[in-house]
Design a protein around this motif. Structure first.
Motif, PDB file in Angstrom:
ATOM      1  N   LEU A   1     -14.336  57.264 -13.457  1.00 22.60           N
ATOM      2  CA  LEU A   1     -13.828  58.307 -14.354  1.00 22.60           C
ATOM      3  C   LEU A   1     -14.422  58.162 -15.753  1.00 22.60           C
ATOM      4  CD1 LEU A   1     -10.067  58.482 -13.295  1.00 22.60           C
ATOM      5  CD2 LEU A   1     -11.834  60.202 -12.899  1.00 22.60           C
ATOM      6  N   LEU A   2     -14.570  56.925 -16.206  1.00 18.08           N
ATOM      7  CA  LEU A   2     -15.190  56.685 -17.514  1.00 18.08           C
ATOM      8  C   LEU A   2     -16.650  57.128 -17.514  1.00 18.08           C
ATOM      9  CD1 LEU A   2     -14.817  55.539 -20.368  1.00 18.08           C
ATOM     10  CD2 LEU A   2     -15.506  53.331 -19.457  1.00 18.08           C
TER      11      LEU A   2
ATOM     12  N   CYS B   1     -17.916  59.527 -15.637  1.00 19.83           N
ATOM     13  CA  CYS B   1     -17.892  61.003 -15.660  1.00 19.83           C
ATOM     14  C   CYS B   1     -17.601  61.513 -17.070  1.00 19.83           C
ATOM     15  CB  CYS B   1     -16.853  61.533 -14.673  1.00 19.83           C
ATOM     16  SG  CYS B   1     -17.302  61.321 -12.948  1.00 19.83           S
ATOM     17  N   TRP B   2     -16.646  60.902 -17.737  1.00 17.46           N
ATOM     18  CA  TRP B   2     -16.305  61.297 -19.105  1.00 17.46           C
ATOM     19  C   TRP B   2     -17.502  61.084 -20.040  1.00 17.46           C
ATOM     20  CZ3 TRP B   2     -13.598  64.235 -21.961  1.00 17.46           C
ATOM     21  CH2 TRP B   2     -13.426  63.980 -23.318  1.00 17.46           C
ATOM     22  N   SER B   3     -18.178  59.950 -19.889  1.00 14.93           N
ATOM     23  CA  SER B   3     -19.343  59.665 -20.726  1.00 14.93           C
ATOM     24  C   SER B   3     -20.448  60.684 -20.488  1.00 14.93           C
ATOM     25  CB  SER B   3     -19.862  58.259 -20.445  1.00 14.93           C
ATOM     26  OG  SER B   3     -18.874  57.303 -20.753  1.00 14.93           O
TER      27      SER B   3
ATOM     28  N   PHE C   1     -20.099  63.774 -19.400  1.00  8.22           N
ATOM     29  CA  PHE C   1     -19.668  65.053 -19.953  1.00  8.22           C
ATOM     30  C   PHE C   1     -19.857  65.092 -21.468  1.00  8.22           C
ATOM     31  CE2 PHE C   1     -16.245  67.460 -21.995  1.00  8.22           C
ATOM     32  CZ  PHE C   1     -16.580  68.739 -21.583  1.00  8.22           C
ATOM     33  N   VAL C   2     -19.447  64.042 -22.151  1.00  4.52           N
ATOM     34  CA  VAL C   2     -19.582  63.999 -23.617  1.00  4.52           C
ATOM     35  C   VAL C   2     -21.056  63.985 -24.012  1.00  4.52           C
ATOM     36  CG1 VAL C   2     -19.128  62.620 -25.685  1.00  4.52           C
ATOM     37  CG2 VAL C   2     -17.333  62.958 -24.000  1.00  4.52           C
TER      38      VAL C   2
ATOM     39  N   THR D   1     -14.963  61.821 -30.016  1.00  3.82           N
ATOM     40  CA  THR D   1     -14.439  62.458 -28.806  1.00  3.82           C
ATOM     41  C   THR D   1     -14.500  61.501 -27.625  1.00  3.82           C
ATOM     42  OG1 THR D   1     -15.176  64.604 -29.620  1.00  3.82           O
ATOM     43  CG2 THR D   1     -14.710  64.447 -27.278  1.00  3.82           C
ATOM     44  N   TRP D   2     -15.611  60.775 -27.475  1.00  2.61           N
ATOM     45  CA  TRP D   2     -15.739  59.828 -26.381  1.00  2.61           C
ATOM     46  C   TRP D   2     -14.670  58.745 -26.476  1.00  2.61           C
ATOM     47  CZ3 TRP D   2     -16.622  54.583 -25.977  1.00  2.61           C
ATOM     48  CH2 TRP D   2     -16.876  54.121 -24.685  1.00  2.61           C
TER      49      TRP D   2
ATOM     50  N   GLY E   1     -11.241  59.874 -25.456  1.00  4.22           N
ATOM     51  CA  GLY E   1     -11.103  60.029 -24.013  1.00  4.22           C
ATOM     52  C   GLY E   1     -11.210  58.709 -23.262  1.00  4.22           C
ATOM     53  N   ALA E   2     -12.032  57.767 -23.766  1.00  3.72           N
ATOM     54  CA  ALA E   2     -12.254  56.505 -23.071  1.00  3.72           C
ATOM     55  C   ALA E   2     -11.059  55.558 -23.189  1.00  3.72           C
ATOM     56  CB  ALA E   2     -13.507  55.824 -23.615  1.00  3.72           C
TER      57      ALA E   2
ATOM     58  N   LEU F   1      -8.404  56.278 -20.606  1.00  2.17           N
ATOM     59  CA  LEU F   1      -8.883  55.911 -19.274  1.00  2.17           C
ATOM     60  C   LEU F   1      -8.817  54.399 -19.066  1.00  2.17           C
ATOM     61  CD1 LEU F   1     -11.946  58.285 -18.830  1.00  2.17           C
ATOM     62  CD2 LEU F   1      -9.788  58.359 -17.598  1.00  2.17           C
TER      63      LEU F   1
END
Length: 127
Positions: free
Chosen positions: A12-13, A15-17, A19-20, A92-93, A96-97, A100
């Motif tokens: 998930l991290l 994927c988040w990275s 996306f950002v 932002t990262w 979100g991180a 998670l």
């Protein structure tokens, strides 16, 4: 069980990275090339006006006409804002991180508590 928890959290991290990073690249490219837009014609596109009620189309056209100088000034400033996109991306990262990683820690603790509760009461622990 712990490996599965951390594999999911790290996936998930990742994927988040991604996306950002993609949003950062897109926004930086858009801002860097925004100054090349020229003066532009700040009118309501005909296809959009056809779909809107008449009073809304007239209101939008008037608003665009009124705000045209301010919009053009904003377009001129956009390339200089591209430097702040990196800071925005890192903030932002991080926002979100951290949740998670906290969820990963919470799932790790929950898994440990679950495994501890399933152990027989008189069982000896190694080490």
């Amino acid at each position: 069980m712990f490996v599965a928890v951390w594999a999911i959290a790290l996936a998930l991290l990742a994927c988040w990275s991604g996306f950002v990073w993609a949003a950062h690249a897109l926004l930086e490219a858009v801002l860097a090339h925004a100054g090349k837009l020229g003066t532009g014609d700040w009118t309501l596109p005909e296809p959009l006006a056809g779909w809107l009620p008449t009073f809304v189309a007239e209101w939008l056209a008037g608003t665009l006409e009124t705000w045209a100088p301010q919009l053009q000034s904003l377009i001129g400033w956009l390339p200089s804002l591209s430097g702040g996109v990196t800071v925005l991306a890192w903030v932002t990262w991080t926002l979100g991180a951290l949740p998670l990683l906290l969820v990963g820690v919470a799932c790790h603790v929950a898994a440990a508590a679950y495994l501890r509760s399933r152990r027989p009461a008189g069982a000896l622990t190694a080490g």
